[in-house]
Design an enzyme around this catalytic site. Structure first.
Site, PDB file in Angstrom:
ATOM      1  N   GLU A  72       0.834  -1.186   0.000  1.00 53.23           N
ATOM      2  CA  GLU A  72       0.000   0.000   0.000  1.00 53.23           C
ATOM      3  C   GLU A  72       0.880   1.251   0.000  1.00 53.23           C
ATOM      4  O   GLU A  72       1.912   1.282   0.667  1.00 53.23           O
ATOM      5  CB  GLU A  72      -0.914   0.000   1.230  1.00 53.23           C
ATOM      6  CG  GLU A  72      -1.736  -1.281   1.360  1.00 53.23           C
ATOM      7  CD  GLU A  72      -2.424  -1.427   2.708  1.00 53.23           C
ATOM      8  OE1 GLU A  72      -2.821  -0.381   3.270  1.00 53.23           O
ATOM      9  OE2 GLU A  72      -2.562  -2.566   3.181  1.00 53.23           O
TER      10      GLU A  72
ATOM     11  N   GLU B  68      -9.928   6.369   2.009  1.00 53.59           N
ATOM     12  CA  GLU B  68     -10.313   5.657   3.225  1.00 53.59           C
ATOM     13  C   GLU B  68     -10.287   6.642   4.389  1.00 53.59           C
ATOM     14  O   GLU B  68      -9.388   7.474   4.490  1.00 53.59           O
ATOM     15  CB  GLU B  68      -9.339   4.510   3.498  1.00 53.59           C
ATOM     16  CG  GLU B  68      -9.577   3.782   4.817  1.00 53.59           C
ATOM     17  CD  GLU B  68      -8.511   2.741   5.113  1.00 53.59           C
ATOM     18  OE1 GLU B  68      -8.580   2.106   6.193  1.00 53.59           O
ATOM     19  OE2 GLU B  68      -7.597   2.551   4.275  1.00 53.59           O
TER      20      GLU B  68
END
Length: 301
Positions: free
Chosen positions: A107, A216
């Site tokens: 990520e 997010e």
């Protein structure tokens, strides 16, 4: 931003200093910089991309397949974060495996996370795990990623950020699997930054089964209300360019190390945050989406 104070000498890399205050903001020393594990759930979409433990998303996701990398340009903003233990981020996820068999992820992106950094700056971050966030991996500083570039500080502040109706800034991220030794390399804004060794992983030693891009946030539900933590620019995607945040020129890497236009679906909670995708033949935008939102509003309580 740290370049305003100088740069690293040749043969060295910048490492953000971890202070006692940083560790004390975590619930424990062992949990500092780590995500919560959700063992027993089998689907990446159900968990990592679902509304789990207050995490909410507006993401574009590939279907199951074999992928060897990802390239995209992430619009760079400095969203409001309501609570110190909440965050707002935009990133790409490269993933393989499942939660119950040992999810592997790589990520990278930008985030605002007061509880992690002690401020509300927009920062570059990376993360990896090979066991569904149980023991391996953490944000930025844990062993695993091998940095080879001294122009970028992992965890360092990114500046300037985009302004509503003003200049737009981006973080262009390319992550791909080296066909020679299998390591996963990262390029930021055209510069090689470093790599995740193939030996860190199980499923990602071969390829990724899915790739996601988008936003997010964490919603702690303080006082029984939805957070006002913003995602992206804090504007809904229908506001479009120079108001809403975007991710553009979304591509995947195939087995021949060739970039391919990504075919994506979407996932979000529309009343709090939203996402709108488009596919164009325009070489600048390509497959792209606008995303984000303000969090709490009349339709999101």
């Amino acid at each position: 931003l740290w370049h305003s104070k100088g740069k690293c000498p040749k043969g060295t890399i910048p490492i953000r200093r971890t202070k006692k205050e940083d560790v004390l903001r975590a619930s424990s020393v062992d949990s500092y910089g780590k995500k919560k594990s959700f063992i027993g759930n089998s689907s990446l979409v159900d968990v990592e991309l679902g509304v789990t433990d207050g995490h909410e998303y507006a993401i574009a996701t590939t279907n199951d397949g074999q992928f060897y990398g990802s390239k995209s340009a992430l619009n760079l903003w400095n969203p409001h974060v309501q609570e110190s233990n909440e965050f707002s981020l935009t990133q790409t996820w490269i993933a393989s495996g499942t939660y119950d068999t040992g999810l592997n992820t790589i990520e990278a992106g930008w985030q605002v996370y007061p509880g992690m950094y002690g401020d509300t700056n927009t920062r570059l971050f990376i993360y990896w795990t090979s066991d569904s966030y149980q023991e391996t991996g953490c944000y930025n500083l844990c062993s695993g990623f091998v940095q080879t570039n001294n122009n970028y500080a992992i965890g360092g502040t990114l500046s300037p950020t985009s302004q509503t109706d003003g200049t737009q800034h981006e973080l262009a991220i390319l992550i791909w699997k080296d066909g020679r030794d299998g390591d996963w390399w990262m390029d930021i804004n055209g510069e090689l930054i470093g790599y995740w060794p193939s030996s860190l992983f199980t499923y990602l030693q071969d390829s990724a089964s899915s790739i996601q891009w988008g936003g997010e946030i964490v919603n702690k539900g303080s006082q029984g209300q939805h957070t006002t933590t913003q995602m992206g620019s804090g504007q809904f995607p229908k506001q479009w360019y120079r108001k809403a945040s975007y991710v553009r020129k979304i591509e995947t890497v195939d087995a021949s190390n060739t970039l391919r236009t990504a075919q994506v679906g979407t996932f979000t909670r529309k009343n709090c945050y939203d996402i709108l995708t488009r596919v164009t033949n325009d070489d600048y935008w390509g497959t792209h989406f606008f995303y984000g939102g303000p969090g709490r509003n009349i339709d999101c309580q």
